[in-house]
Design an enzyme around this catalytic site. Structure first.
Site, PDB file in Angstrom:
ATOM      1  N   LYS A   1       3.549   2.353  -0.987  1.00 37.06           N
ATOM      2  CA  LYS A   1       4.399   1.388  -1.694  1.00 37.06           C
ATOM      3  C   LYS A   1       5.648   2.020  -2.296  1.00 37.06           C
ATOM      4  O   LYS A   1       6.663   1.363  -2.463  1.00 37.06           O
ATOM      5  CB  LYS A   1       3.594   0.683  -2.785  1.00 37.06           C
ATOM      6  CG  LYS A   1       2.611  -0.342  -2.234  1.00 37.06           C
ATOM      7  CD  LYS A   1       2.089  -1.230  -3.349  1.00 37.06           C
ATOM      8  CE  LYS A   1       1.294  -2.408  -2.789  1.00 37.06           C
ATOM      9  NZ  LYS A   1      -0.027  -1.996  -2.279  1.00 37.06           N
TER      10      LYS A   1
ATOM     11  N   GLU B   1       6.915  -8.317  -9.218  1.00 34.12           N
ATOM     12  CA  GLU B   1       5.648  -8.976  -9.494  1.00 34.12           C
ATOM     13  C   GLU B   1       4.545  -8.035  -9.032  1.00 34.12           C
ATOM     14  O   GLU B   1       4.761  -7.186  -8.158  1.00 34.12           O
ATOM     15  CB  GLU B   1       5.555 -10.298  -8.737  1.00 34.12           C
ATOM     16  CG  GLU B   1       5.071 -10.189  -7.290  1.00 34.12           C
ATOM     17  CD  GLU B   1       5.988  -9.374  -6.388  1.00 34.12           C
ATOM     18  OE1 GLU B   1       7.211  -9.413  -6.619  1.00 34.12           O
ATOM     19  OE2 GLU B   1       5.490  -8.699  -5.472  1.00 34.12           O
TER      20      GLU B   1
ATOM     21  N   SER C   1      -3.118   4.412   4.179  1.00 30.46           N
ATOM     22  CA  SER C   1      -2.046   3.878   3.334  1.00 30.46           C
ATOM     23  C   SER C   1      -2.078   4.355   1.888  1.00 30.46           C
ATOM     24  O   SER C   1      -1.044   4.396   1.226  1.00 30.46           O
ATOM     25  CB  SER C   1      -2.066   2.350   3.382  1.00 30.46           C
ATOM     26  OG  SER C   1      -3.338   1.860   3.022  1.00 30.46           O
TER      27      SER C   1
HETATM   28  C1  LIG Z   1      -0.801  -2.672  -1.402  1.00 29.28           C
HETATM   29  C2  LIG Z   1      -1.580  -1.834  -0.465  1.00 29.28           C
HETATM   30  C3  LIG Z   1      -1.841  -2.258   0.859  1.00 29.28           C
HETATM   31  C4  LIG Z   1      -1.469  -3.601   1.382  1.00 29.28           C
HETATM   32  O1  LIG Z   1      -0.103  -3.880   1.400  1.00 29.28           O
HETATM   33  P1  LIG Z   1       0.723  -3.937   2.762  1.00 29.28           P
HETATM   34  O2  LIG Z   1       2.020  -4.513   2.346  1.00 29.28           O
HETATM   35  O3  LIG Z   1      -0.023  -4.797   3.731  1.00 29.28           O
HETATM   36  O4  LIG Z   1       0.845  -2.545   3.262  1.00 29.28           O
HETATM   37  C5  LIG Z   1      -2.512  -1.388   1.701  1.00 29.28           C
HETATM   38  N1  LIG Z   1      -2.925  -0.173   1.288  1.00 29.28           N
HETATM   39  C6  LIG Z   1      -2.711   0.266   0.021  1.00 29.28           C
HETATM   40  C7  LIG Z   1      -3.208   1.599  -0.376  1.00 29.28           C
HETATM   41  C8  LIG Z   1      -2.031  -0.555  -0.892  1.00 29.28           C
HETATM   42  O5  LIG Z   1      -1.816  -0.112  -2.147  1.00 29.28           O
END
Ligand SMILES: *Cc1c(COP(=O)(O)O)cnc(C)c1O
Length: 417
Positions: A108, A130, A396
């Site tokens: 993010k 938000e 992610s």
């Molecule tokens: C917020 C988040 C997501 C989901 O958000 P996307 O916009 O679909 O990438 C996925 N993995 C993590 C670790 C997150 O914090």
């Protein structure tokens, strides 16, 4: 290996249009998805943002500033880790793109610092954002602290009560937190309040949106800022494995980390792309968040895409053990890529995701976020379909934030206490 055939969407838009930069079109559409479905009062702000964003992305000086922050502050490039023991266990070559090692613990931050730089360039006096679980709020607060821009974060009262540590983080980072007591008092109400704020001062305020969703230009802008993940991963695979992966797997909430890692591979027809959504606890309304797999076309939060709605067009509640995937919509570019068949979407349930998290932790010494664990479980299934394949997984984020949830699950299962 056969080439993946992609067709055209219902209105004739194709993958070639996307790769050639003809999508999103001048109305902000990816085929029949995307666009701007907002009150008239927001149109001028979105037009200003589109002009500012296009100029910035085309400006080498802006790109250099962005890359500088990604290098010195975010910690990019993130590593590409060969998961040796998971590979043995799953019978495939598993590689992990380590967004968990980016500053603040997830992908993010790439988007947050990019948009904060854009806000500064466009002369905004303040930034608003938000947040649901608080991850995007923390990333926005950190990016604004870094650049010295005042930041206000809208958060539903219900979410704020559930997410004390992220509230503390945002406070330390100097953000003002507005707890939203209207509507459902969660993410949807927080988005409504943030939009209301923006309408009241569209020129002095910059709205920092957290995923590849919302009205044009956000889905495109967020994808441009997150595409660094896939560019690094593709170059890294060619260098470390001397080949492209057979498949790339990523989790899909709003879709920003997934579109970020997939984009560099869209033009490689031999690379299979698999997006994994939250299968939750079942396939009924309120039991999952598998929007691209089970949703239908409609309008949510300013753009047309696939969403979870009933036959009366009412947006339905979702469920997932992972807060970041618990969203009834999905970015319009994903809806388009699903329609034309370039990306396959599937879902993984809560239990299977938790099992993959535990496997990754014990075999690799990496505790992934519950969101990322969905991608891992998806890769495990793909490994069953394609034994011996080389699979790249978008990791992610890191799982420290989820320890409380895992504890809670264990208590429910009666394994502790
Ligand atoms: C917020 C988040 C997501 C989901 O958000 P996307 O916009 O679909 O990438 C996925 N993995 C993590 C670790 C997150 O914090």
């Amino acid at each position: 290996m056969s080439e993946i055939e992609t067709g055209a969407g219902p209105d004739g838009a194709t993958l070639e249009d996307l790769l050639a930069g003809r999508l999103p079109d001048e109305r902000g559409r990816f085929g029949e998805y995307g666009g701007r479905f907002v009150p008239e009062t927001l149109m001028p702000a979105l037009s200003l943002l589109e002009i500012g964003a296009r100029e910035a992305i085309a400006d080498p000086a802006f790109r250099a500033a962005f890359e500088g922050e990604l290098g010195d502050w975010v910690g990019r490039p993130t590593p590409l880790t060969r998961a040796i023991r998971l590979s043995e266990a799953w019978g495939a070559e598993i590689w992990l793109k380590r967004e968990d090692l980016a500053h603040t613990g997830a992908h993010k931050i790439n988007n947050a610092i990019g948009q904060a730089l854009l806000a500064r360039r466009m002369g905004a006096r303040r930034v608003i954002a938000e947040t649901g679980a608080g991850q995007h709020g923390v990333a926005s607060a950190a990016a604004c602290a870094r650049l010295g821009i005042p930041c206000t974060v809208y958060m539903g009262e219900v979410d704020a009560a559930r997410q004390r540590p992220n509230l503390q983080r945002m406070n330390l980072l100097g953000a003002e937190i507005v707890q939203v007591t209207s509507g459902d008092r969660t993410l949807r109400a927080a988005i409504d309040e943030a939009l209301r704020d923006w309408v009241s001062d569209p020129e002095g305020t910059y709205y920092l949106l957290g995923s590849a969703v919302g009205p044009h230009p956000y889905p495109w802008l967020v994808r441009e800022l997150q595409a660094v993940i896939g560019r690094e991963a593709r170059a890294g695979m060619l260098e470390a494995a001397a080949c492209l992966p057979d498949g790339v797997v990523a989790c899909v909430g709003g879709g920003s980390n997934a579109i970020g890692i997939f984009h560099a591979f869209l033009g490689d027809p031999e690379v299979e792309l698999l997006g994994i959504e939250a299968g939750g606890s079942g396939t009924g309304f309120g039991e999952h968040a598998a929007t691209a797999s089970l949703g239908t076309a409609g309008v949510l939060h300013g753009s047309r895409s696939l969403l979870l709605q009933d036959e009366f067009g009412q947006v339905r509640d979702t469920h997932s053990v992972s807060a970041g995937l618990d969203y009834p919509g999905v970015g319009p570019e994903h809806a388009f890529l699903s329609d034309i068949g370039r990306i396959r979407y599937g879902s993984i349930g809560d239990d299977e995701a938790v099992a993959a998290l535990e496997e990754c932790a014990s075999l690799e010494g990496i505790i992934p976020a519950l969101e990322s664990a969905h991608a891992l479980a998806g890769a495990k299934r793909l490994a069953d379909e394609r034994p011996g394949a080389t699979l790249l997984v978008g990791l992610s984020g890191r799982g420290d934030k989820d320890l409380g949830i895992l504890d809670g699950l264990r208590e429910v299962a009666g394994e502790s206490q």
